[in-house]
Design an enzyme around this catalytic site. Structure first.
Site, PDB file in Angstrom:
ATOM      1  N   CYS A  28       0.868  -1.174   0.000  1.00 14.14           N
ATOM      2  CA  CYS A  28       0.000   0.000   0.000  1.00 14.14           C
ATOM      3  C   CYS A  28       0.905   1.224   0.000  1.00 14.14           C
ATOM      4  O   CYS A  28       1.747   1.372   0.888  1.00 14.14           O
ATOM      5  CB  CYS A  28      -0.921   0.004   1.218  1.00 14.14           C
ATOM      6  SG  CYS A  28      -2.061   1.415   1.237  1.00 14.14           S
ATOM      7  N   VAL A  29       0.742   2.063  -1.010  1.00 10.27           N
ATOM      8  CA  VAL A  29       1.585   3.247  -1.122  1.00 10.27           C
ATOM      9  C   VAL A  29       0.739   4.495  -1.327  1.00 10.27           C
ATOM     10  O   VAL A  29      -0.374   4.425  -1.850  1.00 10.27           O
ATOM     11  CB  VAL A  29       2.602   3.116  -2.282  1.00 10.27           C
ATOM     12  CG1 VAL A  29       3.576   1.988  -2.037  1.00 10.27           C
ATOM     13  CG2 VAL A  29       1.908   2.932  -3.604  1.00 10.27           C
TER      14      VAL A  29
END
Length: 125
Positions: A104-105
């Site tokens: 998750c960025v």
């Protein structure tokens, strides 16, 4: 020739296929809540946007003859990490333990003004 899968109710916001069959693996393009012909303005409602992302992805999975149990990797892109918990609350309802691997960025922006985009990789059993 590429074997591809397309969702009936999701749209592409560029020149790409919803999913490409790679033999043992199926690669799913990122989906946003804006990738539907009847997209509503869900700005600020990360839970609703995340639900719509999964709705689009799971529809493509069904076309490929796969289920959420076949997903081995998920990438989530958020325009604001303050939305991480709300996205996770929806995410946990879409998979069972052991969960797929995930990244998750935070990103500066997403297509069509979306606030979350999700892509996946699934493995055929």
């Amino acid at each position: 020739m590429r074997k591809v899968y397309e969702a009936k109710s999701a749209t592409a916001s560029g020149p790409y296929s919803h999913a490409v069959d790679g033999g043992d693996y199926v690669f799913f393009s990122g989906q946003t809540a804006k990738n539907t012909p009847t997209a509503k303005d869900m700005t600020g409602d990360i839970a609703a946007q995340t639900e719509q992302c999964f709705h689009n992805l799971f529809e493509v999975m069904e076309e490929a003859g796969l289920s959420s149990d076949d997903v081995v990797k998920v990438n989530v892109y958020l325009t604001d990490m303050d939305n991480f918990k709300m996205m996770n609350d929806v995410y946990m309802k879409k998979f069972s333990e052991p969960y797929p691997a995930r990244t998750c960025v935070a990103v500066l922006a997403l297509p069509l003004g979306a606030e979350v985009e999700i892509e996946m990789i699934a493995k055929r059993s």
